[in-house]
Design an enzyme around this catalytic site. Structure first.
Site, PDB file in Angstrom:
ATOM      1  N   HIS A  61      -0.553  -1.773 -10.076  1.00 31.21           N
ATOM      2  CA  HIS A  61      -1.335  -1.486  -8.839  1.00 31.21           C
ATOM      3  C   HIS A  61      -1.070  -2.618  -8.304  1.00 31.21           C
ATOM      4  O   HIS A  61      -1.395  -3.609  -8.206  1.00 31.21           O
ATOM      5  CB  HIS A  61      -2.333  -1.236  -9.064  1.00 31.21           C
ATOM      6  N   HIS A 233      -8.152   2.097 -10.084  1.00 30.13           N
ATOM      7  CA  HIS A 233      -9.440   0.936  -9.750  1.00 30.13           C
ATOM      8  C   HIS A 233     -10.888   1.946 -10.446  1.00 30.13           C
ATOM      9  O   HIS A 233     -11.793   1.856  -9.169  1.00 30.13           O
ATOM     10  CB  HIS A 233      -9.576   0.180  -8.504  1.00 30.13           C
ATOM     11  N   ASP A 306      -4.674  -4.130  -8.720  1.00 33.74           N
ATOM     12  CA  ASP A 306      -4.862  -4.162  -7.249  1.00 33.74           C
ATOM     13  C   ASP A 306      -4.033  -4.817  -6.505  1.00 33.74           C
ATOM     14  O   ASP A 306      -5.286  -5.368  -5.379  1.00 33.74           O
ATOM     15  CB  ASP A 306      -6.184  -3.759  -7.158  1.00 33.74           C
ATOM     16  N   GLY A 325      -9.766  -5.243   0.075  1.00 31.83           N
ATOM     17  CA  GLY A 325      -8.976  -6.499  -0.925  1.00 31.83           C
ATOM     18  C   GLY A 325      -8.991  -7.708  -1.453  1.00 31.83           C
ATOM     19  O   GLY A 325      -9.522  -8.167  -0.647  1.00 31.83           O
TER      20      GLY A 325
HETATM   21  O1  DOR Z   1      -9.469  -2.919  -1.196  1.00 40.04           O
HETATM   22  C1  DOR Z   1      -7.882  -2.766  -1.068  1.00 40.04           C
HETATM   23  N1  DOR Z   1      -7.299  -2.733  -0.844  1.00 40.04           N
HETATM   24  N2  DOR Z   1      -8.940  -1.215  -2.104  1.00 40.04           N
HETATM   25  C2  DOR Z   1      -7.601  -0.380  -1.606  1.00 40.04           C
HETATM   26  O2  DOR Z   1      -7.326   1.166  -1.858  1.00 40.04           O
HETATM   27  C3  DOR Z   1      -6.400  -0.840  -1.089  1.00 40.04           C
HETATM   28  C4  DOR Z   1      -6.531  -2.113  -0.955  1.00 40.04           C
HETATM   29  C5  DOR Z   1      -5.178  -2.032   0.079  1.00 40.04           C
HETATM   30  O3  DOR Z   1      -4.360  -1.678   0.516  1.00 40.04           O
HETATM   31  O4  DOR Z   1      -5.571  -3.652   0.949  1.00 40.04           O
HETATM   32 ZN    ZN Z   2      -6.736   1.902  -4.249  1.00 37.20          ZN
END
Ligand code: DOR
Ligand code: ZN
Length: 422
Positions: A61, A233, A306, A325
């Site tokens: 991820h 996640h 992530d 994010g």
């Molecule tokens: O916090 C996040 N950022 N969750 C997501 O599902 C997408 C990601 C992003 O692309 O910045």
């Molecule tokens: Zn996501």
């Protein structure tokens, strides 16, 4: 060039074993693993006594942001960050600009990867065109192009009929569906977990139901289509329970969590640190504990970062307006070691399994291991070294780490990949 790594504790995540031995590498290949290897012509000897030696990691991820948002990250900078984090295979998320939703887009990305990538990069594509949730991509053609998975990550496909069709097509073409589980009608415009913290801070909360209701729906749809489903996640206890029940029913479901969900909680947001604004949001301490327990019990199969880079302009603003994010490639292993090994939730073979064999299994690629005859791709990890996460030390183009200032125990000392030390 002959390299000898001496006396490391070698982890074999496939068999969940560990043993202390020497590793002889010649021309990038592991030629011998045995106690006390004596060999002429060694050009470099590494004393790994007291260190952990593990295969390099697979992170399924990762947002590399190319094409379109090269101001946040590029294939080049993102894969450098990956190597620094001991990751040599990443699955790139398709929420780029434009989204990876056609054969042409995949071809373009492949060219960029061929030219610029420092690690292996696998490609995922969107489920719907432009990730708009209205029209399915051509799954058959994307599968032919070698796409490993489809996901509208960043959002969920609200239309259940369309999602069922996606599962059916995915099943037909033997492709994995990765679900970002979020019911927008429940999440509304929330910016952190709904509960004590959102009330105290006076910010709009996202209920856990926004996640677990969608986890439940997606699993049911996948079950009906008999398709493989991977839940991205996982952040809360209720999702864990739903996944656990589905596994007991025999559904082909796998699940991941990210280091921030088992190391931080909503209380960490009291300083309004926008680097900790993440979607799904940091939950309660009870959820964080449930995630660790789920990793231990195997309900959550694996850990992925992530890695979601954002620019300073997108983060250094009011909490409500900041992007969701955190970056994570360069800290994932050390955070996991700190929380799960020190916290006695997992032992080393189990932890390494969740960063290597499990994601490889889910993606259907070769399982990382340290074995005679194989290419040497390994990490030497110091399990006792303490360090503080600092902005200046990141290879990632963006610095939005939710772990800035955090003291971690355990540090990557070196990474060996493609015949050389990095
Ligand atoms: O916090 C996040 N950022 N969750 C997501 O599902 C997408 C990601 C992003 O692309 O910045
Ligand atoms: Zn996501």
């Amino acid at each position: 060039m002959k390299i000898l790594i001496k006396e490391g504790k070698i982890i074999n995540p496939k068999k969940r074993e560990e043993r202390i031995a020497d590793i002889l590498i010649d021309k990038g290949k592991i030629v011998k693993i045995a106690p006390r290897i004596n060999c002429a012509g060694i050009e470099r000897e590494i004393n790994a006594a007291g260190k952990i030696v593990m295969p390099t990691l697979v992170d399924m991820h990762v947002h590399l942001r190319e094409p379109g948002r090269e101001d946040k990250e590029t294939v080049a900078t993102g894969t450098k960050a990956a190597l620094a984090g001991g990751v040599t295979t990443v699955l790139a998320m398709p929420n780029t600009e434009p989204a990876i939703d056609s054969r042409e887009a995949v071809k373009l990305l492949k060219e960029i990867i061929k030219e610029k990538a420092h690690s292996d990069v696998l490609i995922s594509a969107a489920i719907t065109k432009g990730r708009k949730g209205n029209e399915l991509v051509d799954i058959e053609n994307l599968a032919k192009e070698g796409v490993k998975a489809i996901t509208d990550d960043g959002s969920s496909v609200d239309d259940s009929q369309l999602m069922l069709k996606a599962f059916e097509q995915a099943k037909k073409n033997d492709i994995l569906v990765i679900c970002h589980s979020e019911d927008r009608s429940l999440a509304k415009k929330g910016v952190l977990n709904l509960g004590f913290s959102s009330t105290c801070l006076g910010l709009r909360g996202i209920p856990k139901s926004a996640e677990f209701e969608r986890v439940a729906r997606d699993i049911r749809l996948a079950e009906e289509a008999e398709a493989r489903i991977h839940i991205a996640h996982v952040s809360c206890k209720e999702s864990v329970e739903i996944i656990s029940q589905a596994k007991k029913r025999g559904v082909g479901v796998s699940a991941e969590t990210a280091p921030h969900y088992f190391s931080l909680s909503e209380e960490d947001l009291w300083g309004f640190d926008t680097n900790k604004k993440i979607n799904p949001p940091l939950r309660t301490q009870a959820d964080s504990f449930a995630i660790k327990q789920a990793l231990k019990e195997g309900v959550i199969d694996l850990i992925a970062s992530d890695h979601a880079p954002h620019t300073e302009n997108e983060k250094d603003i009011e909490f409500q307006r900041a992007e969701f994010g955190t970056i994570g490639l360069e800290t994932a292993l050390a955070v996991a070691a700190t929380e799960l090994i020190q916290g006695k939730f997992l032992d080393w073979p189990d932890l390494v399994n969740k960063f290597t064999v499990k994601p490889a299994e889910v993606l259907g690629i070769a399982k990382p291991e340290i074995r005679e005859g194989r290419e040497a791709a390994l990490i030497v990890f110091d399990p006792v070294k303490e360090w503080v996460v600092e902005e200046n030390n990141f290879f990632s183009k963006s610095k939005n780490s939710c772990f800035l200032g955090k003291k971690l125990k355990g540090k990557i000392e070196m990474v060996f990949y493609k015949g050389r030390f990095i």
